[in-house]
Design a protein around this motif. Sequence first.
Motif, PDB file in Angstrom:
ATOM      1  N   LYS A 165       0.817  -1.222   0.000  1.00  0.00           N
ATOM      2  CA  LYS A 165       0.000   0.000   0.000  1.00  0.00           C
ATOM      3  C   LYS A 165       0.847   1.267   0.000  1.00  0.00           C
ATOM      4  CE  LYS A 165      -4.059   2.039   2.278  1.00  0.00           C
ATOM      5  NZ  LYS A 165      -4.905   1.932   1.085  1.00  0.00           N
ATOM      6  N   PHE A 166       2.035   1.217   0.640  1.00  0.00           N
ATOM      7  CA  PHE A 166       2.893   2.402   0.736  1.00  0.00           C
ATOM      8  C   PHE A 166       4.297   2.085   0.198  1.00  0.00           C
ATOM      9  CE2 PHE A 166      -0.059   2.424   4.398  1.00  0.00           C
ATOM     10  CZ  PHE A 166      -0.803   3.544   4.081  1.00  0.00           C
ATOM     11  N   PRO A 167       4.423   1.816  -1.094  1.00  0.00           N
ATOM     12  CA  PRO A 167       5.740   1.494  -1.650  1.00  0.00           C
ATOM     13  C   PRO A 167       6.721   2.642  -1.474  1.00  0.00           C
ATOM     14  CG  PRO A 167       4.152   1.924  -3.398  1.00  0.00           C
ATOM     15  CD  PRO A 167       3.364   1.850  -2.122  1.00  0.00           C
ATOM     16  N   ASP A 168       7.968   2.304  -1.200  1.00  0.00           N
ATOM     17  CA  ASP A 168       9.060   3.273  -1.026  1.00  0.00           C
ATOM     18  C   ASP A 168       8.965   4.082   0.261  1.00  0.00           C
ATOM     19  OD1 ASP A 168      10.106   2.535  -3.549  1.00  0.00           O
ATOM     20  OD2 ASP A 168       8.771   3.953  -4.541  1.00  0.00           O
ATOM     21  N   LYS A 169       7.984   3.801   1.112  1.00  0.00           N
ATOM     22  CA  LYS A 169       7.873   4.552   2.363  1.00  0.00           C
ATOM     23  C   LYS A 169       8.264   3.718   3.583  1.00  0.00           C
ATOM     24  CE  LYS A 169       4.381   7.233   3.200  1.00  0.00           C
ATOM     25  NZ  LYS A 169       5.028   8.533   3.408  1.00  0.00           N
ATOM     26  N   VAL A 170       8.269   2.401   3.437  1.00  0.00           N
ATOM     27  CA  VAL A 170       8.455   1.521   4.586  1.00  0.00           C
ATOM     28  C   VAL A 170       9.922   1.173   4.811  1.00  0.00           C
ATOM     29  CG1 VAL A 170       7.950  -0.772   5.518  1.00  0.00           C
ATOM     30  CG2 VAL A 170       6.150   0.533   4.382  1.00  0.00           C
ATOM     31  N   ILE A 171      10.363   1.307   6.060  1.00  0.00           N
ATOM     32  CA  ILE A 171      11.667   0.803   6.494  1.00  0.00           C
ATOM     33  C   ILE A 171      11.387  -0.273   7.540  1.00  0.00           C
ATOM     34  CG2 ILE A 171      13.885   1.344   7.580  1.00  0.00           C
ATOM     35  CD1 ILE A 171      13.557   4.210   6.657  1.00  0.00           C
TER      36      ILE A 171
END
Length: 267
Positions: A165-171
């Motif tokens: 749902k939140f690509p490139d935002k999750v670490i």
Amino acid sequence: RDIGVTGVQTCALPILMTISFLYHQRNLVILNKSQVINKLKKKNFIFKNMNEKQKIIVLASGSCGGKDTLARLLEKEHGYNFIVSTTTRPMRPGESEKNPYNFITNKEFKKLIKNNKLIEYREYHTLLNNKPDIWYYGVENDEVDPEKSYVAVLDTVGLREFKAKFPDKVISIYLNATDEKRKQRCIDRGDFDETEWSRRLADDKIRFSDEVIKKEMQYVVNADKPSIEVLIDVVNIIDCHRNTKIQTLLVKIWKNARKLASTLTQL
């Protein structure tokens, strides 16, 4: 579109000014930054908005791995918004509504599922008073604003849903604590039950096997240490991750600038 990373605008401006100058030399017009970026867009040199502060830090660990404590420290000391999950499990001593969960009934939770009100959800088969029970956990849609930074406590199932749902935002960070340390924390918490603990350990070995951790988690931190030391390690990881992204963006900017400059000189 402006570049949304602290420091990157300053670094990119000389490149943009160089492109503007080259174009001015060929066409006898002066371009401002917006006009230059429009030229980049027309030539497919797109700069993406990469506001690295708007991240979702996902913490995962086995039972009593310290994830809730660390999440609250990131909230208190570093300004991350804590994502409050919703659960059907009973409230424990010292807990309250929204600390650390929204506590609801099974009927209410199943209604959320039916109405597509959850970003992700999962179920755990457990024992309550030595009787089999099912506890549901999930994150409601309105818990997350894409324009803010968050810290969430999830398992690998929830992590996959968040990454989708939140690509490139999750670490994603796995807190690796030994069985002995986790057991002692559970005892100290005051709700230790040997049978239930054995069940949790067996479940953790499946959900967080070495293979699963390697596949799903970006970083692993030693969580046997005091929570403040674990916090330092996690903050360092977040900073290094952000700096790597910025360096990658700057390299891309420079390569695109050289390509555009070459294209413009041939006009």
